[in-house]
Motif scaffolding. Sequence first.
Motif, short mmCIF file in Angstrom:
data_model
loop_
_atom_site.label_atom_id
_atom_site.label_comp_id
_atom_site.label_asym_id
_atom_site.label_seq_id
_atom_site.Cartn_x
_atom_site.Cartn_y
_atom_site.Cartn_z
N MET A 1 36.15 66.41 74.38
CA MET A 1 35.13 67.47 74.43
C MET A 1 34.95 68.13 73.05
N VAL A 2 36.07 68.36 72.36
CA VAL A 2 36.01 68.97 71.03
C VAL A 2 35.28 68.04 70.06
N LEU A 3 35.63 66.75 70.07
CA LEU A 3 34.98 65.80 69.15
C LEU A 3 33.52 65.58 69.50
N ASP A 4 33.20 65.60 70.80
CA ASP A 4 31.80 65.46 71.21
C ASP A 4 30.96 66.60 70.62
N GLU A 5 31.49 67.81 70.68
CA GLU A 5 30.76 68.97 70.16
C GLU A 5 30.64 68.91 68.64
N LEU A 6 31.71 68.51 67.96
CA LEU A 6 31.66 68.37 66.50
C LEU A 6 30.61 67.34 66.09
N ALA A 7 30.61 66.20 66.76
CA ALA A 7 29.63 65.15 66.47
C ALA A 7 28.21 65.66 66.72
N LYS A 8 28.03 66.39 67.83
CA LYS A 8 26.71 66.92 68.18
C LYS A 8 26.21 67.87 67.09
N GLN A 9 27.09 68.76 66.61
CA GLN A 9 26.71 69.71 65.57
C GLN A 9 26.32 69.02 64.27
N GLU A 10 26.92 67.86 64.02
CA GLU A 10 26.67 67.12 62.78
C GLU A 10 25.62 66.02 62.97
N ASN A 11 24.99 65.98 64.15
CA ASN A 11 24.01 64.94 64.48
C ASN A 11 24.58 63.54 64.31
N ALA A 12 25.85 63.37 64.67
CA ALA A 12 26.52 62.06 64.59
C ALA A 12 26.59 61.48 65.99
N LYS A 13 26.53 60.17 66.06
CA LYS A 13 26.55 59.48 67.35
C LYS A 13 27.81 58.61 67.41
N PHE A 14 28.49 58.65 68.56
CA PHE A 14 29.67 57.80 68.74
C PHE A 14 29.24 56.37 69.06
N TYR A 15 29.96 55.41 68.48
CA TYR A 15 29.72 54.00 68.76
C TYR A 15 30.97 53.40 69.38
N SER A 16 30.77 52.51 70.33
CA SER A 16 31.89 51.82 70.95
C SER A 16 32.40 50.76 70.00
N MET A 17 33.62 50.95 69.51
CA MET A 17 34.22 50.03 68.56
C MET A 17 35.56 49.57 69.15
N ARG A 18 36.33 48.87 68.34
CA ARG A 18 37.62 48.38 68.81
C ARG A 18 38.56 49.55 69.13
N LEU A 19 39.04 49.60 70.35
CA LEU A 19 40.02 50.58 70.83
C LEU A 19 39.56 52.03 70.75
N GLY A 20 38.25 52.26 70.57
CA GLY A 20 37.82 53.65 70.55
C GLY A 20 36.34 53.84 70.34
N TYR A 21 35.89 55.04 70.68
CA TYR A 21 34.55 55.48 70.30
C TYR A 21 34.70 56.08 68.92
N TYR A 22 33.81 55.70 68.01
CA TYR A 22 33.96 56.00 66.60
C TYR A 22 32.71 56.64 66.04
N THR A 23 32.90 57.65 65.21
CA THR A 23 31.81 58.16 64.38
C THR A 23 32.45 58.80 63.15
N GLU A 24 31.62 59.13 62.19
CA GLU A 24 32.14 59.79 60.99
C GLU A 24 31.20 60.91 60.59
N VAL A 25 31.79 61.96 60.05
CA VAL A 25 31.01 63.08 59.54
C VAL A 25 31.57 63.47 58.18
N SER A 26 30.70 63.97 57.34
CA SER A 26 31.10 64.42 56.02
C SER A 26 31.18 65.94 56.06
N TYR A 27 32.24 66.48 55.44
CA TYR A 27 32.39 67.93 55.38
C TYR A 27 33.03 68.30 54.04
N LYS A 28 32.31 69.05 53.24
CA LYS A 28 32.80 69.51 51.93
C LYS A 28 33.44 68.39 51.12
#
Length: 186
Positions: free
Chosen positions: A25-52
Amino acid sequence: MKYLIVGLGNIGQEYADTRHNIGFMVLDELAKQENAKFYSMRLGYYTEVSYKGRMLYLIKPTTYMNLSGKSLNYWMKELKIPIDNVLVIVDDIALPLGTLRLKPKGSAAGHNGLKNIEYTLGHSNYARLRFGVGDNFPKGKQVDYVLSGFDDDELPQLPALIERSIEMIKSFATIGAELTMTRFNK
């Protein structure tokens, strides 16, 4: 600088908004705030965001809670991220709802996800953000409790707690575990 942020939880709609899935839930909200989308990858849902100027690699393991270490270990190696730059977000029944604690290391405290990470890594020297979910359950009903949703009177507190968790993740990535603990652990 690269950081691996792993939110623990279980995949599947039946687990979506349960206490055990607060990491998701925490990562979903962080991704949402950064307009990042999770992708189904090996062993996990993955996304990346840049911060400072830092890259935060967000992982929601698809191995189920009891095998979280497999996903964490894979992504740590795949992305070449040192253990000092890994943060695990986890539910904690030893803390009341409303309590957030960042720890640079510690015990699994009976949490199966953390136990598996410790087993996989061979140590417990990784940072974790412990999100208190309370312990309002009868003896022997711990599993039912963590796999249930938050109570109606608890729901209004969640957005602010999730927001504070996100602030703590960003703080961890910019000023490190020790200063984040000083600033946020009250």
